[in-house]
Each structure stands twice: as C-alpha cells, then as structure tokens.
Design a protein around this motif. Sequence first.
Motif, PDB file in Angstrom:
ATOM      1  N   UNK A 111      -4.906  15.709  -5.101  1.00  0.00           N
ATOM      2  CA  UNK A 111      -3.507  15.366  -4.774  1.00  0.00           C
ATOM      3  C   UNK A 111      -3.343  15.012  -3.297  1.00  0.00           C
ATOM      4  N   UNK A 112      -4.339  15.384  -2.487  1.00  0.00           N
ATOM      5  CA  UNK A 112      -4.245  15.094  -1.042  1.00  0.00           C
ATOM      6  C   UNK A 112      -4.936  13.775  -0.698  1.00  0.00           C
ATOM      7  N   UNK A 113      -5.337  13.036  -1.738  1.00  0.00           N
ATOM      8  CA  UNK A 113      -6.041  11.766  -1.514  1.00  0.00           C
ATOM      9  C   UNK A 113      -5.182  10.574  -1.934  1.00  0.00           C
ATOM     10  N   UNK A 114      -5.184   9.529  -1.127  1.00  0.00           N
ATOM     11  CA  UNK A 114      -4.526   8.275  -1.495  1.00  0.00           C
ATOM     12  C   UNK A 114      -5.630   7.205  -1.580  1.00  0.00           C
ATOM     13  N   UNK A 115      -5.967   6.770  -2.796  1.00  0.00           N
ATOM     14  CA  UNK A 115      -7.047   5.792  -2.897  1.00  0.00           C
ATOM     15  C   UNK A 115      -6.608   4.360  -2.567  1.00  0.00           C
ATOM     16  N   UNK A 116      -7.479   3.648  -1.899  1.00  0.00           N
ATOM     17  CA  UNK A 116      -7.284   2.219  -1.633  1.00  0.00           C
ATOM     18  C   UNK A 116      -8.575   1.536  -2.043  1.00  0.00           C
ATOM     19  N   UNK A 117      -8.475   0.555  -2.935  1.00  0.00           N
ATOM     20  CA  UNK A 117      -9.693  -0.167  -3.299  1.00  0.00           C
ATOM     21  C   UNK A 117      -9.656  -1.593  -2.761  1.00  0.00           C
ATOM     22  N   UNK A 118     -10.757  -1.971  -2.179  1.00  0.00           N
ATOM     23  CA  UNK A 118     -10.979  -3.363  -1.794  1.00  0.00           C
ATOM     24  C   UNK A 118     -10.913  -4.169  -3.092  1.00  0.00           C
ATOM     25  N   UNK A 119     -10.426  -5.407  -3.011  1.00  0.00           N
ATOM     26  CA  UNK A 119     -10.276  -6.216  -4.230  1.00  0.00           C
ATOM     27  C   UNK A 119     -11.615  -6.408  -4.956  1.00  0.00           C
ATOM     28  N   UNK A 152       1.893   8.249   3.223  1.00  0.00           N
ATOM     29  CA  UNK A 152       1.936   9.311   2.211  1.00  0.00           C
ATOM     30  C   UNK A 152       1.553  10.666   2.815  1.00  0.00           C
ATOM     31  N   UNK A 153       0.965  10.642   4.013  1.00  0.00           N
ATOM     32  CA  UNK A 153       0.515  11.885   4.646  1.00  0.00           C
ATOM     33  C   UNK A 153      -0.819  12.364   4.094  1.00  0.00           C
ATOM     34  N   UNK A 154      -1.433  11.531   3.240  1.00  0.00           N
ATOM     35  CA  UNK A 154      -2.709  11.931   2.613  1.00  0.00           C
ATOM     36  C   UNK A 154      -3.883  11.280   3.319  1.00  0.00           C
ATOM     37  N   UNK A 155      -5.077  11.773   3.015  1.00  0.00           N
ATOM     38  CA  UNK A 155      -6.290  11.106   3.497  1.00  0.00           C
ATOM     39  C   UNK A 155      -6.547   9.901   2.606  1.00  0.00           C
ATOM     40  N   UNK A 156      -7.120   8.852   3.197  1.00  0.00           N
ATOM     41  CA  UNK A 156      -7.406   7.641   2.417  1.00  0.00           C
ATOM     42  C   UNK A 156      -8.813   7.750   1.819  1.00  0.00           C
ATOM     43  N   UNK A 157      -8.898   7.540   0.512  1.00  0.00           N
ATOM     44  CA  UNK A 157     -10.216   7.384  -0.117  1.00  0.00           C
ATOM     45  C   UNK A 157     -10.417   5.887  -0.278  1.00  0.00           C
ATOM     46  N   UNK A 158     -11.302   5.320   0.532  1.00  0.00           N
ATOM     47  CA  UNK A 158     -11.471   3.869   0.553  1.00  0.00           C
ATOM     48  C   UNK A 158     -12.717   3.475  -0.226  1.00  0.00           C
ATOM     49  N   UNK A 159     -12.548   2.634  -1.271  1.00  0.00           N
ATOM     50  CA  UNK A 159     -13.687   2.214  -2.097  1.00  0.00           C
ATOM     51  C   UNK A 159     -13.689   0.690  -2.208  1.00  0.00           C
ATOM     52  N   UNK A 160     -14.825   0.038  -2.532  1.00  0.00           N
ATOM     53  CA  UNK A 160     -16.172   0.601  -2.489  1.00  0.00           C
ATOM     54  C   UNK A 160     -16.916   0.266  -1.183  1.00  0.00           C
ATOM     55  N   UNK A 161     -16.294  -0.529  -0.268  1.00  0.00           N
ATOM     56  CA  UNK A 161     -17.066  -1.017   0.890  1.00  0.00           C
ATOM     57  C   UNK A 161     -16.938  -0.092   2.105  1.00  0.00           C
TER      58      UNK A 161
END
Length: 330
Positions: A111-119, A152-161
């Motif tokens: 719940x503390x993660x905000x995912x962002x995916x590269x296209x 969002x105040x969360x840590x970003x989980x950045x995938x996949x690059x």
Amino acid sequence: MTNKALKEAVLELKKTLHVSIVAHFYQKDEVFELADFTGDSLQLAQWAARDTNPYLLFCGVGFMGQSVKILAPEKRVFMPKIACCAMARMIDVGYFDQNIAVLEKAGIAKEALMPVTYINSSAEVKAAVGKMGGYVCTSSNAKKIITKALESGKKILFVPDRCLGQNIAKEMGLHSCVVGDGSDPLRADILCYNGFCSVHQFFDVEDIVFYRHKYPGILIATHPECKVEVCDASDFVGSTSQIIEYVKALPLEQKVAIGTEYNMIKRLRSENTYVLSSTKPECPTMNETTLKDVYDTLLSIQEGRYENEISISHETQYWANEALKRMFEL
Ligand code: SF4
C-alpha cells in the motif's frame, strides 16, 4: 518477388483493404518508407487510435501494437512480426509481484508503493500497475509522471527500465535503488526494477571520451535508456523524438554523436552525424520486421486468415487503459 514488386503489391493491398501502416523510428528503411505515419511508441499509439481505417498494421515491437489495442479496443490491429522488445520481456506479472514481495520483506508495504511502468511493458504488466492506481510513462514524460505519482506520498516502484528510473531520479535530485541488488530500499524514493534495454547498454563513457578526443567540439546526444554515467557525460539526453528535434536544429557543420538505435541515426543526417558505438547498435527485435512480412500480413487479411492479430482480454484492456489514461490526463 523483387523488393520493388513487393513494395508495389503492399501499396496496392493497403489501398484496397483500407489498411493504415505505422512504423517506429527504429524500423528498417524498407518498412519505414511504406508507413502512413512514423514516430515513437506514444506518437504511434495516439495516431493509430484516432485513425479511421478499420485495419492497422503496426511495424514495431509487441507492446506497441498492444498499446493501440488498449486505447482503441474496437480497432483490428495486426503486426507483421510479433517481435518482443527485450526490455519488455524482462518483466511479467509474476516478476512484478515478486518485486513487491521483496520490498514487503524489507519493510515497505504494498500500500506504500505507487507503481509507474515505462510504456515498454506488456499489457498485463500495465494492467497490474493500473489496478494499484499507478501510471504508464514514456521517456519524454517520465519526470512529469513521477512528479505526479509522488504526490501520493508513496515510494515509486518503477518498472521495467532501471536506467530510465535512475536517470530521472538523478535529474530530480531523488534517491533510487535497484530492487534486490543489496542496497537499502528504505532509503530510496524510486525503487527500480532490474530491467534494461540490451541496445542502449552498448554505449559507454569510453565511447564519449573517444569522440570528444577525436572531434573537439562534438556534441553527444543519448537516450535515457542508457546508463546513468553515459547520460551524465552527454550534452543532451532525450527520447527518440526529442533527439530528432535536437539534431535537426543543429547547423549541418556541427558534429554530433548519438547513442540510440542505428536505423534511426542513419536516417537523421548524412553529414557530421556519428553512431556512439564501435558496434552497430541495431535492435534485433525491431529489425525482425521485413517488407515480405508486411506483404504476407496484408495477404492474410485479404484472404480472411487474419494472421498476427493482437488480442487482449477485456479485463487486461480495462486496467491497462486505466494506467494509460492517468498518463494522458497529465
Ligand atoms: Fe526494446 Fe531496446 Fe529494442 Fe527499444 S531498442 S525495442 S527498448 S530492446
């Protein structure tokens, strides 16, 4: 059939069947020349989703054809070769969940993660990100999307690059780490999945040193999928479209060495433009699509065989579209 005859047959078939062809900047010349529209992955997806022809032939790699299908599910999308981007293939939903499990073990709740995916990821990964309230980004808007996601105040989980994630973190003055590499994720703002582009890994700081020594005054332009130290040592870092704009605006006598895929570089300018690598940085999967493949796919549409059509389940399309929509809203 000769290439000339193939080309004529393709143009005739595309006209009678009402097919639009789009091609990514990294496609071979023989395919690129036939396209109604060329661009980077985002430009192509946007153009194709608005196009009114019933059939679309997407010359690129798998996730790009999927992006059109996500944005315009009613459109029939075909790919002459369903070639998979090496980076996109480095992550699936299982690996995505595994990364979350690793982070949970380190004390960061899902719940503390905000995912962002590269296209550059599959529809399924985009859907997993969409379900968590996350975003899709491209190399040209990653900073803007991450800025929004951080609200969002969360840590970003950045995938996949990992390189794009690390480069953006550095540019924004944030801390990043690669999940599972032994560094402490609690101290990082952007947690990067350990994926990379096999083509942009070709470029090294030694290549930049070599060119600067050989041609004093030369400029270096690289893509943010390159390593952090390579981008740091460059004069310009940008997406494929941004590199094209940058190079085209330079006076012809200005020498420039470019760190991105070879097919695009060779079409840019014939003079004073160099490839930032001692080996040809060709993307093997982008280069899989040939003129003959384009012809064969058109023929399959004409004969009702409909080969290489992209299909995505309704649920995946819905959630992946949520993640894409959040990007477009910005
Ligand atoms: Fe994927 Fe890299 Fe090829 Fe682009 S150049 S399609 S990121 S493998």
